[in-house]
Design an enzyme around this catalytic site. Structure first.
Site, short mmCIF file in Angstrom:
data_model
loop_
_atom_site.label_atom_id
_atom_site.label_comp_id
_atom_site.label_asym_id
_atom_site.label_seq_id
_atom_site.Cartn_x
_atom_site.Cartn_y
_atom_site.Cartn_z
N ASP A 1 29.35 -2.75 -14.52
CA ASP A 1 30.41 -3.59 -13.96
C ASP A 1 30.22 -3.83 -12.47
O ASP A 1 30.36 -4.95 -11.98
CB ASP A 1 31.79 -2.92 -14.17
CG ASP A 1 32.00 -2.54 -15.62
OD1 ASP A 1 31.31 -3.09 -16.49
OD2 ASP A 1 32.87 -1.68 -15.88
N GLU B 1 34.34 4.78 -8.87
CA GLU B 1 35.02 4.65 -10.16
C GLU B 1 35.11 6.02 -10.85
O GLU B 1 36.14 6.39 -11.40
CB GLU B 1 34.25 3.65 -11.04
CG GLU B 1 34.73 3.53 -12.46
CD GLU B 1 35.63 2.33 -12.71
OE1 GLU B 1 35.58 1.37 -11.93
OE2 GLU B 1 36.38 2.39 -13.70
N GLY C 1 42.59 -4.45 -16.56
CA GLY C 1 42.26 -3.61 -17.73
C GLY C 1 41.83 -4.41 -18.93
O GLY C 1 41.83 -3.91 -20.05
C1 GLA Z 1 32.70 -0.19 -19.35
C2 GLA Z 1 31.90 0.62 -18.34
C3 GLA Z 1 30.49 0.08 -18.20
C4 GLA Z 1 29.81 -0.09 -19.55
C5 GLA Z 1 30.74 -0.81 -20.52
C6 GLA Z 1 30.17 -0.85 -21.91
O1 GLA Z 1 32.89 -1.50 -18.89
O2 GLA Z 1 32.53 0.60 -17.09
O3 GLA Z 1 29.73 0.93 -17.36
O4 GLA Z 1 29.38 1.15 -20.06
O5 GLA Z 1 32.02 -0.24 -20.59
O6 GLA Z 1 29.00 -1.60 -21.94
#
Ligand code: GLA
Length: 426
Positions: free
Chosen positions: A199, A187, A140
């Site tokens: 991500d 996710e 996290g």
């Molecule tokens: C989180 C989300 C990503 C992206 C970032 C901000 O990590 O999982 O998809 O939107 O925030 O850039």
């Protein structure tokens, strides 16, 4: 069957740890294997992914690993070393049984269930397995531990299903970017957050020494050289996580969609002859010039949200041009600007993140810093000359706990390779 020298350390540890929680003699087939996937930092391009924009992430040398063996039934049995708990997933009935199974699983295992459900939806044949889940991506903390567990789970499913599907090469069942999209859907169903593809793509596409420029609309990507011998990537964890993050994230996303619709209507009215006005689908389609002309017509909050995103997309492209020229030092100012936008216009920063960035700003040799990922806690990313790392660390140790009441965690990362899997004896 494999040379374990090439395995990341958490995968080796997971292999060592496997025997402990799985000393029972469940019916199993084949040998022991490991699968892993990295966490990521995002150099620049924050909250641009779900606006069909551009991101520039770097997979880092921190991974989530699965180590285990295939079973000859339809159960996936996991043991998380980090949470010290088991979780069982039943393959039969997925994806239909997803909601029912999700309700009984701890948070970390829901991501794995999501991936298995999405793989089942594509029709690939899955087999049961036992595995230890172990890793060194802070949970996290803005380095995408959830994407790392999802992508590692996809690799583990491939490994333990022994050839029923493949990931990677041209004629593989799934290309890496398809795995990223599948894990993004996982996710969504696992967490209820409408996150973008940043991500999961960063984890799937990681390459040592490279940043990857991803067009989040076309999903085309290309690699850029990242790094210089005298510069390090320092990640500092605020030590705080906020519950608010998920709902605020979805709210930002809706605000961007609303701003897009309003700007589209304004542009169509003002530029009836402009053929591109009708095809505005996301903030990505609005130029900086158009925003300068029409942005003031939006309500204040939407103007600030959209203004940040449009400027951030432009900063990604500026960063790309700098990396192409090898001018990595000049990326620094863009990071400070990105943070200011996230703090003041997009409003996803927090006191602790701002404090870390302010501390970094006072240290000579810190080229740039900003909050990382979704926000409301987690980490900052800092581009630092090697000879300033010690001073930065000292400044953080001296000032951060006193100003915030929390301890920060300091980590120097490297741009590392993507996911992998291997049998170690078969
Ligand atoms: C989180 C989300 C990503 C992206 C970032 C901000 O990590 O999982 O998809 O939107 O925030 O850039």
């Amino acid at each position: 069957m494999s040379n374990t020298n090439t395995l990341p350390q958490p995968a080796l540890s997971a292999l060592d740890l496997f025997a402990r929680p799985f000393h029972d003699d469940a019916p199993y087939v084949g040998g022991i294997g490991a699968a892993w996937a990295p966490g990521r930092v995002n150099l620049i391009g924050e909250h641009t992914d779900y606006n069909d924009g551009f991101v520039l992430p770097i997979a880092v040398d921190r991974v989530v690993a699965f180590a285990g063996r295939a079973r000859d039934d339809n159960i996936v049995r996991l043991w998380s070393t980090q949470f010290a708990e088991y979780a069982d997933i039943i393959l039969d009935g997925l994806p239909e049984s997803f909601d029912e199974q999700r309700a009984h699983l701890p948070g970390w295992a829901r991501y794995v269930l999501g991936v298995i459900a999405e793989l089942a939806r594509t029709g690939v044949k899955l087999a049961g397995f036992d595995a230890v889940v172990h890793g060194d991506v802070p949970v996290g903390g803005g380095m995408s531990s959830s994407a790392a567990i999802e992508v590692a789970a996809a690799q583990a499913c491939m490994l333990f299903s022994r050839g029923s599907f493949t990931i990677g090469a041209q004629d593989a069942t799934l290309q890496p970017i398809e795995v990223a999209a599948l894990c993004q859907r996982a996710e969504h169903i696992a967490s209820g957050v409408r996150s973008g593809i940043l991500d999961q793509a960063a984890s799937c596409l990681g390459r040592a020494g490279k940043a990857v420029l991803l067009d989040c609309r076309s999903l085309e990507y290309r690699y850029l050289p990242f790094g210089a011998p005298h510069i390090s990537l320092v990640v500092i964890d605020t030590g705080v996580r906020r519950e608010l993050a998920a709902s605020a994230y979805n709210e930002r996303r809706s605000q961007c969609e609303e701003a897009t619709l309003m700007l589209r209507d304004i542009i169509i009215q003002n530029e009836p002859e402009n053929p591109s006005a009708n095809v505005i689908r996301a903030l990505r389609d609005i130029t900086q010039e158009q925003f300068a002309r029409y942005g003031a017509e939006l309500p204040d909050i939407l103007r600030r949200r959209a203004g940040y995103v449009i400027a951030e997309d432009a900063r990604v492209m500026e960063t790309v041009a700098l990396l192409e020229r090898g001018a990595i030092e000049q990326v620094g100012p863009l990071l400070w600007q990105s943070h200011a936008g996230l703090r003041d216009e997009y409003e996803v920063s927090c006191f602790e993140l701002d404090t870390l960035v302010e501390i970094a700003r006072q240290v000579q040799g810190v080229l740039g810093a900003r909050m990382l990922g979704g926000g409301f806690g987690g980490c900052t990313i800092n581009l630092v000359r090697n000879d300033a790392i010690y001073t930065l660390r000292q400044a953080v140790d001296e000032q951060y706990p006193a100003r915030t009441g929390v301890q920060a965690d300091f980590d120097v990362c490297r741009a590392a390779g993507g996911p992998g899997s291997t049998w170690v004896n078969y």
